[in-house]
Write an enzyme that holds these catalytic residues in place. Structure first.
Site, PDB file in Angstrom:
ATOM      1  N   ASP A 165      -7.770   1.328  10.281  1.00  0.00           N
ATOM      2  CA  ASP A 165      -6.643   2.227  10.485  1.00  0.00           C
ATOM      3  C   ASP A 165      -6.924   3.638   9.962  1.00  0.00           C
ATOM      4  O   ASP A 165      -6.463   4.620  10.535  1.00  0.00           O
ATOM      5  CB  ASP A 165      -5.381   1.644   9.835  1.00  0.00           C
ATOM      6  CG  ASP A 165      -4.866   0.436  10.602  1.00  0.00           C
ATOM      7  OD1 ASP A 165      -5.092   0.391  11.825  1.00  0.00           O
ATOM      8  OD2 ASP A 165      -4.262  -0.447   9.990  1.00  0.00           O
ATOM      9  N   ARG A 184      -1.304   3.127  16.045  1.00  0.00           N
ATOM     10  CA  ARG A 184      -1.665   4.144  15.065  1.00  0.00           C
ATOM     11  C   ARG A 184      -1.622   5.555  15.659  1.00  0.00           C
ATOM     12  O   ARG A 184      -1.325   6.521  14.961  1.00  0.00           O
ATOM     13  CB  ARG A 184      -3.063   3.878  14.484  1.00  0.00           C
ATOM     14  CG  ARG A 184      -3.120   2.641  13.597  1.00  0.00           C
ATOM     15  CD  ARG A 184      -2.090   2.715  12.472  1.00  0.00           C
ATOM     16  NE  ARG A 184      -2.063   1.504  11.660  1.00  0.00           N
ATOM     17  CZ  ARG A 184      -1.066   0.623  11.664  1.00  0.00           C
ATOM     18  NH1 ARG A 184      -0.029   0.812  12.459  1.00  0.00           N
ATOM     19  NH2 ARG A 184      -1.108  -0.439  10.882  1.00  0.00           N
ATOM     20  N   SER A 190      -1.451  -9.567   4.388  1.00  0.00           N
ATOM     21  CA  SER A 190      -1.194  -8.210   4.863  1.00  0.00           C
ATOM     22  C   SER A 190      -0.802  -8.322   6.338  1.00  0.00           C
ATOM     23  O   SER A 190      -1.545  -8.862   7.162  1.00  0.00           O
ATOM     24  CB  SER A 190      -2.461  -7.375   4.690  1.00  0.00           C
ATOM     25  OG  SER A 190      -2.349  -6.210   5.466  1.00  0.00           O
ATOM     26  N   ASP A 247       0.816  -1.225   0.000  1.00  0.00           N
ATOM     27  CA  ASP A 247       0.000   0.000   0.000  1.00  0.00           C
ATOM     28  C   ASP A 247       0.846   1.270   0.000  1.00  0.00           C
ATOM     29  O   ASP A 247       0.577   2.200  -0.759  1.00  0.00           O
ATOM     30  CB  ASP A 247      -0.923   0.034   1.229  1.00  0.00           C
ATOM     31  CG  ASP A 247      -1.957  -1.077   1.195  1.00  0.00           C
ATOM     32  OD1 ASP A 247      -2.433  -1.428   0.101  1.00  0.00           O
ATOM     33  OD2 ASP A 247      -2.295  -1.597   2.279  1.00  0.00           O
TER      34      ASP A 247
HETATM   35  N1  ARG Z   1      -8.009  -5.728  12.786  1.00  0.00           N
HETATM   36  C1  ARG Z   1      -6.923  -5.111  13.469  1.00  0.00           C
HETATM   37  C2  ARG Z   1      -7.245  -3.660  13.777  1.00  0.00           C
HETATM   38  O1  ARG Z   1      -8.099  -3.106  13.181  1.00  0.00           O
HETATM   39  C3  ARG Z   1      -5.630  -5.263  12.735  1.00  0.00           C
HETATM   40  C4  ARG Z   1      -5.467  -4.465  11.502  1.00  0.00           C
HETATM   41  C5  ARG Z   1      -4.227  -4.799  10.809  1.00  0.00           C
HETATM   42  N2  ARG Z   1      -3.852  -3.720   9.979  1.00  0.00           N
HETATM   43  C6  ARG Z   1      -3.129  -3.884   8.893  1.00  0.00           C
HETATM   44  N3  ARG Z   1      -2.784  -2.811   8.250  1.00  0.00           N
HETATM   45  N4  ARG Z   1      -2.795  -5.064   8.463  1.00  0.00           N
HETATM   46  O2  ARG Z   1      -6.665  -3.077  14.649  1.00  0.00           O
END
Ligand code: ARG
Length: 392
Positions: free
Chosen positions: A121, A92, A170, A12
């Protein structure tokens, strides 16, 4: 236009650099924030950024801050969202905060991130930025061009961007956990392939003998491991290793995302699993039943706010004030046994323990049991009244 992009070197953000340069005519400054991800991946990210001809690459080590301001607050709140220790979510906020800091220092016109429009995110990034730096424009190139993963790979190929071979998932990684999603994992009816796990061994490859780890807590946060004083960062790093070797901390979930989508998520969080378990066990020893019942509600609301991108809602701070106040007696030692993929609390002690062996012992009564007869007469009094009145 000058843009600071939160960069990982994954698909990404690689695509985002090119899009920013070509579609948005931007000079790109890439930023990596160390929150405990693989150091090799961090180094590679810098290399990749330079290959893409960015204006500058900035790196910030935020590990200590991540532990003290985010992970430890979460631990005090036993932070779990539907069983997920909030690892990605928590990270984050410091990343977005550093993004703002660098953008201001570099006098950038905008900040950018590689989030897609499906995930959580984007909520955490955008909400932090619009709260703390409303003057900054946010560019989300992947979301704005509405690209899916295959289109991103196609675009990368066309633009000569080299992608890591065989990247099937990912992945997001930091001190508090590793999250693996996408690819074959998207079918919840299928068992995740063993290859997704990097931090934890499969239970059949764990040591044959169980082991005991002892964590010492002060005011709700860990300060010793097996009797040795260590920094929070070192305790977490070490526990990820030890518990990971014992296969502890694998989590598989159907998770309710902010948008309402149900997602199949896989995590490895050895240190988080053991520390939250130990922290809870200690709370149980030192808190009254009333405190425990109420705090559980508070903890759940805390986790929901943090998951949902609402770190800066004043309620989170108010809850933290309550939580901190409850942690003044959360001091003591917890022993956990690790064995074949599972962990369980086996011993606890605290100077604030409410456990009174003399009162509870079967061996020798610490009080005159005949006195209880009087109390029992009134126990369930209101139910007795209802029954007597034969209310249907
Ligand atoms: N589902 C989790 C969250 O929302 C993990 C997200 C993982 N993010 C990623 N960019 N792979 O916090």
């Amino acid at each position: 236009m000058k843009v600071v992009l939160s960069f990982s070197g994954g698909l990404d953000t690689l695509v985002a650099v090119r899009l920013l340069q070509e579609k948005y005519n931007a000079d790109v400054i890439t930023l990596t924030v160390d929150v405990g991800q693989n150091p090799v991946a961090l180094k590679n990210a810098e290399k990749k950024a330079k290959q893409l001809g960015v204006l500058r690459h900035v790196h910030i080590d935020a590990r200590k801050e991540f532990v003290e301001k985010y992970i430890f607050r979460s631990l005090k709140a036993n932070g779990l969202y539907e069983g997920y220790p909030l690892s990605t979510a928590l990270a984050r906020y410091p990343i977005a905060t550093k993004l703002i800091k660098v953008a201001r220092k570099e006098k950038a016109d905008a900040v950018a991130h590689g989030c897609t429009g499906k995930g959580n995110d984007q909520f955490r990034f955008d909400t932090t930025i619009t709260t703390k730096a409303p003057e900054l424009k946010i560019i989300a190139p992947i979301r704005e061009t509405n690209l899916d993963r295959n289109q991103e790979i196609e675009y990368a190929r066309k633009k000569g961007i080299t992608l890591d071979a065989g990247r099937l998932y990912s992945i997001d990684e930091n001190l508090w956990g590793r999250s693996i999603e996408g690819g074959a994992l998207e079918d919840p009816a299928k068992i995740p392939s063993e290859e997704i796990y990097v931090w934890t061994r499969p239970s059949e490859k764990t040591p044959t003998k169980p082991c005991i780890v002892e964590m010492g807590f002060k005011d709700g946060v860990p300060v010793t491991l097996d009797g040795k004083r260590m920094s929070g960062l070192n305790i977490i790093t070490k526990l990820n290793q030890i518990a990971g070797d014992y296969g502890v901390g694998r989590i598989e979930l159907i998770e309710d995302r902010i948008l309402g989508l149900k997602a199949r998520e896989n995590y490895e969080a050895p240190a988080a699993t053991v520390l939250i378990q130990a922290h809870r066990a200690l709370e149980q020893l030192v808190m009254t039943k009333q405190e425990l019942v109420f705090k559980q509600l508070v903890d759940q609301i805390w986790a929901d706010l943090v998951y949902s991108g609402l770190w800066y809602d004043p309620l989170r701070e108010d809850l933290d004030a309550f939580i901190n106040s409850t942690q003044r007696r959360v001091t003591g030692r917890i022993k956990v046994e690790l064995n074949r993929g599972s962990s369980r609390v086996v011993a606890r002690s605290s100077p604030y323990s409410l456990y009174d062996e003399k009162l509870v012992s079967f061996e020798k009564f610490g009080f005159d049991q005949r006195e209880v007869t009087g109390i029992i007469k009134f126990h369930g009094l209101q139910g007795k009244l209802v029954h007597k009145r034969k209310v249907k």
